[in-house]
Design an enzyme around this catalytic site. Structure first.
Site, short mmCIF file in Angstrom:
data_model
loop_
_atom_site.label_atom_id
_atom_site.label_comp_id
_atom_site.label_asym_id
_atom_site.label_seq_id
_atom_site.Cartn_x
_atom_site.Cartn_y
_atom_site.Cartn_z
N TYR A 15 0.82 -1.21 0.00
CA TYR A 15 0.00 0.00 0.00
C TYR A 15 0.85 1.27 0.00
O TYR A 15 0.34 2.37 -0.19
CB TYR A 15 -0.95 0.03 1.20
N LYS A 60 3.39 -15.47 1.33
CA LYS A 60 3.34 -16.39 0.18
C LYS A 60 4.77 -16.57 -0.30
O LYS A 60 5.15 -16.11 -1.38
CB LYS A 60 2.42 -15.83 -0.91
N ASP A 105 -3.04 -18.10 1.39
CA ASP A 105 -4.27 -18.71 0.86
C ASP A 105 -4.72 -19.86 1.75
O ASP A 105 -5.91 -20.02 2.04
CB ASP A 105 -4.08 -19.17 -0.59
N ASP A 129 -4.97 -7.12 5.88
CA ASP A 129 -6.20 -6.39 5.57
C ASP A 129 -7.32 -7.40 5.30
O ASP A 129 -8.43 -7.33 5.86
CB ASP A 129 -5.93 -5.52 4.33
N ASP A 169 -10.38 -8.97 8.21
CA ASP A 169 -11.81 -8.80 7.94
C ASP A 169 -12.51 -10.16 7.93
O ASP A 169 -13.62 -10.31 8.44
CB ASP A 169 -12.04 -8.12 6.59
#
Ligand code: NAD
Length: 371
Positions: A143, A194, A227, A251, A255
């Site tokens: 970001y 990852k 994942d 992020d 959630d």
């Protein structure tokens, strides 16, 4: 009498002042019944600060936040501020606090009180008693890192690109927070990236492994691909204690984990900065995940529990007051177990109560538990 603790309270807009007010009632109760006193300063942020001073956060309030031992935040925003220029929008006040306090560690617990397990989209057995902590790196990664942009290509098409970049110090400092948090919990950390497809993930895994060898002998560390972590969160969420991950994965995963609990009005969060090497103190800001809820503001309908749980995190992580934090959480559990609900968490057969009555009942439960 315990020594004073300097607390800056920033209620903000909409339901922010309503739910913060309930925490102030709890603080009064603690002073009377637990002999714990706080040195409380109140300030304005967001739309409230704009209305008073023409800016969403004054330099004075910013300085107060830096000097406080902890900041308790309500919520900011509202439709009356939607047309303000970008720099004056209420959210800019919160972003300035996060930036200037260098709050790089975002803690999002996912806790399911037994009485609330039917609110989750998952089966009761999978979530009842759930208590996990997602720790997200908040100031680095994709970001923020450069290069990023949208460019025209010679063939007339365009490309959009971002960079995921982490340095070893950035990974080490969030890793240390993960180990510290785990020490106050079940001493287990799952580091998520990852590393199979991303070089930043390879460095993340190597750095976490080295940090663990050097400083985390008392912690059980395992690594997981992001994942797989998403799958495991909905398959068997109780396997986790602390999950530490980068800005992007954090992020999404926070959630996902938050929704296992089924209600926005129940979700607390904390953001922490670096430890001061001399005082051991960290800048810290505690806030509910929800916003200012203008649709219910002023109606006595707000659920105060997210703000109360944010305060219980403040006690646990800024003031080492785990016993008081446990007590508050147990009182909330009792009241929910007795069938009281604010509108947002209402279920069949339960009794709908206002913000104030919910808090009255929590204080009564605390009285009973401590008498
Ligand atoms: P919101 O979280 O304010 O509300 C979403 C829905 O959840 C609403 O229906 C609201 O009534 C309900 N809700 C939220 N908290 C509740 C509580 N404690 N008790 C009962 N019901 C609750 O999100 P939104 O509607 O998208 O945004 C409203 C305003 O808040 C906007 O101005 C937005 O920019 C701002 N916002 C601020 C923050 C923050 O201060 N950190 C976070 C998110 C949104």
């Amino acid at each position: 009498m315990a020594s004073n603790k300097k607390l800056l309270v920033l209620p903000g807009d909409g339901i922010g002042p309503e739910v913060v007010n309930e925490v102030l009632r709890l603080i009064d109760w603690m002073a009377k019944k637990r002999s714990v006193s706080f040195d409380i300063q109140e300030g304005k942020v967001g739309g409230a600060a704009y209305d008073a001073d023409g800016t969403p956060l004054t330099d004075e309030t910013m300085a107060d936040a830096v000097h406080a031992d902890a900041v308790l935040f309500g919520a900011v925003g509202g439709p009356q501020y939607d047309d303000l220029p970008f720099e004056l929008k209420p959210e800019r006040g919160l972003l300035r606090l996060r930036k200037e306090m260098d709050l790089f560690a975002n803690l999002r617990p996912a806790m399911v009180f037994d009485a609330m397990a039917d609110n989750s989209s998952l089966k009761r057995d999978l979530v009842a008693g759930l208590d996990i902590m997602i720790l997200r790196e908040l100031t680095g990664g994709i970001y923020f890192a450069e290069p990023r942009g949208i460019e025209d290509l010679p063939d007339g098409t365009r490309k959009g690109f971002d960079t995921n970049l982490y340095t070893t110090p950035e990974i080490e400092r969030i890793g240390r927070v993960a180990f510290d948090l785990a020490r106050k919990r079940e001493s287990r950390v799952t580091s998520v990236e990852k590393a199979n497809v991303m070089m930043s993930g390879v460095l993340w895994r190597e750095t976490m492994t080295k940090l663990h060898a050097a400083e985390g002998g008392d912690i059980q560390l395992n690594h997981m691909y992001a994942d797989n972590c998403a799958m495991q969160l909905v398959r068997e969420p109780k396997q986790f204690d602390v999950i530490v991950t980068d800005n992007l994965f954090g992020d999404i995963l926070s959630d996902c984990a938050a929704m296992l609990t089924g209600s926005l009005g129940m979700l607390p969060s904390a953001s922490l900065g670096a430890e001061d090497p001399t005082t051991g103190r960290r800048h810290s800001l505690y806030e509910p995940v929800h916003g200012s809820a203008p649709d219910i503001a002023g109606k006595g309908m707000a659920n105060p529990i997210a703000e109360l749980l944010s305060f219980s995190m403040l006690l646990r992580y800024s003031f080492d007051m785990a016993e008081d934090a446990d007590l508050i959480e147990a009182a909330i559990q009792k009241v929910l177990g007795s069938g009281l609900r604010t509108s947002d968490i209402m279920q069949d057969g339960m009794a709908r109560v206002s913000t104030g009555v919910m808090m009255d009942s929590i204080l009564q439960a605390l009285n009973k538990m401590t008498s």
